[in-house]
Design an enzyme around this catalytic site. Structure first.
Site, mmCIF file in Angstrom:
data_model
loop_
_atom_site.group_PDB
_atom_site.id
_atom_site.type_symbol
_atom_site.label_atom_id
_atom_site.label_comp_id
_atom_site.label_asym_id
_atom_site.label_seq_id
_atom_site.Cartn_x
_atom_site.Cartn_y
_atom_site.Cartn_z
ATOM 1 N N ARG A 159 -53.951 30.909 17.078
ATOM 2 C CA ARG A 159 -54.886 31.759 16.349
ATOM 3 C C ARG A 159 -54.544 33.219 16.646
ATOM 4 O O ARG A 159 -53.932 33.536 17.668
ATOM 5 C CB ARG A 159 -56.330 31.468 16.770
ATOM 6 C CG ARG A 159 -56.765 30.027 16.521
ATOM 7 C CD ARG A 159 -58.166 29.798 17.060
ATOM 8 N NE ARG A 159 -58.644 28.436 16.807
ATOM 9 C CZ ARG A 159 -58.460 27.415 17.648
ATOM 10 N NH1 ARG A 159 -57.818 27.617 18.792
ATOM 11 N NH2 ARG A 159 -58.924 26.222 17.363
ATOM 12 N N HIS A 193 -54.317 32.271 9.628
ATOM 13 C CA HIS A 193 -54.572 30.823 9.704
ATOM 14 C C HIS A 193 -53.635 30.020 8.814
ATOM 15 O O HIS A 193 -53.470 28.813 9.024
ATOM 16 C CB HIS A 193 -56.032 30.520 9.345
ATOM 17 C CG HIS A 193 -56.823 29.997 10.496
ATOM 18 N ND1 HIS A 193 -56.957 30.705 11.672
ATOM 19 C CD2 HIS A 193 -57.497 28.827 10.679
ATOM 20 C CE1 HIS A 193 -57.704 29.988 12.513
ATOM 21 N NE2 HIS A 193 -58.025 28.851 11.938
ATOM 22 N N ARG A 219 -51.139 28.168 10.926
ATOM 23 C CA ARG A 219 -51.638 26.933 11.542
ATOM 24 C C ARG A 219 -51.632 25.796 10.519
ATOM 25 O O ARG A 219 -51.194 24.686 10.805
ATOM 26 C CB ARG A 219 -53.072 27.136 12.058
ATOM 27 C CG ARG A 219 -53.161 27.889 13.354
ATOM 28 C CD ARG A 219 -54.605 28.209 13.718
ATOM 29 N NE ARG A 219 -55.407 27.032 14.038
ATOM 30 C CZ ARG A 219 -55.401 26.422 15.221
ATOM 31 N NH1 ARG A 219 -54.599 26.829 16.183
ATOM 32 N NH2 ARG A 219 -56.194 25.382 15.452
ATOM 33 N N HIS A 257 -57.573 21.274 18.756
ATOM 34 C CA HIS A 257 -58.835 20.831 18.155
ATOM 35 C C HIS A 257 -59.621 20.002 19.161
ATOM 36 O O HIS A 257 -59.073 19.108 19.808
ATOM 37 C CB HIS A 257 -58.572 19.990 16.899
ATOM 38 C CG HIS A 257 -58.063 20.800 15.754
ATOM 39 N ND1 HIS A 257 -57.451 20.236 14.647
ATOM 40 C CD2 HIS A 257 -58.072 22.138 15.528
ATOM 41 C CE1 HIS A 257 -57.106 21.189 13.797
ATOM 42 N NE2 HIS A 257 -57.474 22.344 14.308
ATOM 43 N N TYR A 305 -56.259 17.688 7.131
ATOM 44 C CA TYR A 305 -54.848 17.794 6.769
ATOM 45 C C TYR A 305 -54.322 16.558 6.051
ATOM 46 O O TYR A 305 -53.229 16.583 5.493
ATOM 47 C CB TYR A 305 -54.010 18.096 8.018
ATOM 48 C CG TYR A 305 -54.292 19.469 8.556
ATOM 49 C CD1 TYR A 305 -53.935 20.598 7.822
ATOM 50 C CD2 TYR A 305 -54.972 19.646 9.754
ATOM 51 C CE1 TYR A 305 -54.227 21.869 8.292
ATOM 52 C CE2 TYR A 305 -55.258 20.911 10.234
ATOM 53 C CZ TYR A 305 -54.892 22.027 9.484
ATOM 54 O OH TYR A 305 -55.192 23.275 9.951
#
Length: 412
Positions: free
Chosen positions: A262, A357, A360, A383, A392
Site C-alpha cells: 500500500r 491500489h 496490488r 489480508h 479477485y
C-alpha cells in the site's frame, strides 16, 4: 563592497541590522536542507533585506515576531514587484531563529474544544493506544463520532448514559442518504465501534451497537481496477534511473508492483525494516501489524541503488525522501500517490485509475492467472480475512468460463 556568505552566496554589501550575525548560520541551515543554490541565494538575500528594515524600525533581535514579517512584506510590495516564495522564505528565517532560541516562540490562542470534540478525540486516542488501529482509520472514524455527539448533545455536556437506540437510528437515517455507500458503511462501523467504547467506559449499559442500522450492500459488486502487466513494464521502462529522483521512483514503483504494498506502507518504510542478509522486508500494515515479506533481488537492487546514489544525507530513518527541499520523509501516503500519478502521466499511460491500489490489484490478478491460490495471494497482500481476497476470482474470466454450464440447445 561585496560580502561572501558561507562560500555560496555573495551579497552586494555586508549584512547589517539585528540579524547580521545570524545570516551565515541561516545560509548553512538552508543549504543542509537540500535547497538549490538559487533558492539559497534568494533566501539569504531576503534575510539581509529584512534585517536592514528591522534596523530602520529599531527592532531588536529578541523582539522579532511574525507580525514584523507581515509588515515587511507589505513595505517591500510597495517598493518592488513581489516574488512568489518570498513569504515562505522569510518564514523559514523566523523558524530558524526560533529553533536556535534567538527569538521567543509565539503563543497562539487556542480555541476551546467543545465537549463533543473532547469526547471524540478521547475515542480516537483509545483506538490508537488500546486498539492499535491505523491512523487513517482513526482519521475517518472521529469526524463521524463528533457529528453524532454534536447532533445529540449540541454544545453542552456529553452524557453517554443518556444515549438510546432512537438517537442512533435517527443519526444514521439522516446521514446515510447524503453519503456514498462505502462512506455510509464506514460511518456505521465507526458508530458501532464508538458505542462499544461507551460500554468499555461503563457509561453505556445497553448494547446500542446492535441498534445501528445496516447499510444495504452487495458483496463484490465491482471488479478491481488493475494495471496490466504490459503497462507496468512500460511504466518502469519510462523511469530515468540515471537521476537520483529516477532511482527513487523506480524503487518505489517496484515495491508497489512486485510486492503489492500500500502507498502508506511504502511511505513509512524505514531503513531498519530491511534485512539485507536474510533478503526480507518488514512492513507496517493496517492496525500496526507487522508483515515480513521476501525481498525480490530486483527490488533489493533498486532500493540499494537509490540508497547509494540517490538518497540525500539526512538523519531521517525513512527509506524514501522527498525530492524537493526541505529534505525530509514523505508526510504520508499521498506523497507516494502523487508520485504514481505523475509517473503514469509522463509515461503516457491512460489507466482507468491513477491510484496506487491498481498495482496490488494487478499483482493479485497476475498471480491468480499463473495458478496461485487465493490463500497465497491473501498472504502476500496481508489480508486478514479470506473474504477480502475472494473478489479477485471475478477477474480471471478464462478460469470462470471453464466452470460455466453450456447453453441449452447449443450455440446458435
Amino acid at each position: 563592497m561585496k560580502c561572501s556568505i558561507g562560500n555560496q552566496v555573495v551579497l552586494s554589501r555586508p549584512p547589517e541590522g539585528p540579524l547580521a550575525a545570524q545570516i551565515g548560520s541561516f545560509a548553512k541551515s538552508v543549504s543542509e536542507q537540500g535547497y538549490s543554490l538559487a533558492s539559497i541565494h534568494r533566501q539569504v538575500f531576503l534575510a539581509a533585506c529584512f534585517s536592514r528594515w528591522l534596523k530602520q524600525k529599531g527592532v531588536r533581535l529578541r523582539s522579532i515576531c511574525s507580525d514584523h514579517l507581515v509588515l515587511y512584506l507589505r513595505y517591500r510590495a510597495r517598493h518592488r514587484r513581489p516574488c512568489e516564495g518570498d513569504a515562505a522564505a522569510l518564514r523559514h528565517l523566523i523558524d530558524f531563529l526560533r529553533r536556535e532560541g534567538l527569538v521567543p516562540g509565539e503563543k497562539r490562542p487556542t480555541r476551546q474544544q467543545t465537549p463533543a470534540e473532547r469526547c471524540a478525540e478521547a475515542f480516537g486516542r483509545y483506538l490508537l493506544e488500546e486498539r492499535a488501529l491505523a491512523h487513517t482509520t482513526i482519521i475517518n472514524y472521529v469526524p463521524f463520532i463528533r457529528s453524532f455527539l454534536e447532533g445529540r448533545f449540541g454544545p453542552g455536556r456529553v452524557a453517554l448514559s443518556r444515549l438510546c437506540a432512537i438517537d442512533v437510528v435517527r443519526f444514521v437515517q439522516r446521514q446515510a442518504p447524503r453519503l456514498h455507500m462505502k462512506r455510509a458503511k464506514l460511518m456505521t462501523t465507526a458508530l458501532r465501534s464508538f458505542l462499544n467504547y461507551g460500554r468499555y467506559l461503563g457509561e453505556v449499559s445497553l448494547d446500542l451497537a446492535a441498534a445501528v442500522p445496516i447499510v444495504a450492500n452487495w458483496s463484490m459488486t465491482s471488479i478491481p481496477r488493475a494495471i496490466s502487466a504490459e503497462h507496468v513494464r512500460q511504466l518502469l521502462a519510462s523511469i530515468d534511473r540515471r537521476t537520483a529522483v529516477g532511482r527513487r521512483d523506480y524503487a518505489i514503483l517496484l515495491l508497489l508492483a512486485r510486492l503489492g504494498l500500500r502507498s502508506g506502507e511504502v511511505a513509512f518504510l524505514e531503513l531498519d525494516d530491511i534485512d539485507w542478509n536474510a533478503g526480507q522486508v518488514s512492513v507496517r500494515s493496517k492496525g500496526g501489524r507487522r508483515n515480513t515479506m521476501p525481498l525480490p533481488i530486483e527490488v533489493g537492487k533498486a532500493i540499494a541503488a537509490y540508497l547509494r546514489k540517490g538518497r540525500p544525507t539526512t538523519d531521517s530513518r525513512r527509506v524514501f525522501l522527498r525530492s524537493k527541499a526541505p529534505t525530509c520523509a514523505f508526510r504520508g501516503a499521498s506523497g507516494v500517490g502523487s508520485l504514481v500519478r505523475h509517473s503514469l502521466e509522463r509515461a503516457g499511460i491512460h489507466a482507468a485509475t491513477k491510484g496506487t491500489h491498481q498495482f496490488r490489484h494487478g499483482l493479485a490478478t497476475e498471480m491468480l492467472r499463473q495458478g496461485a491460490s487465493l490463500g497465497e495471494i491473501g498472504e502476500l497482500l496481508g489480508h486478514r480475512h479470506s473474504q477480502t481476497t475472494k473478489i479477485y476470482t471475478k477477474v480471471d474470466i478464462k478460469a470462470l468460463r471453464t466452470l460455466a454450464l453450456p447453453w441449452p440447445g447449443g450455440v446458435r
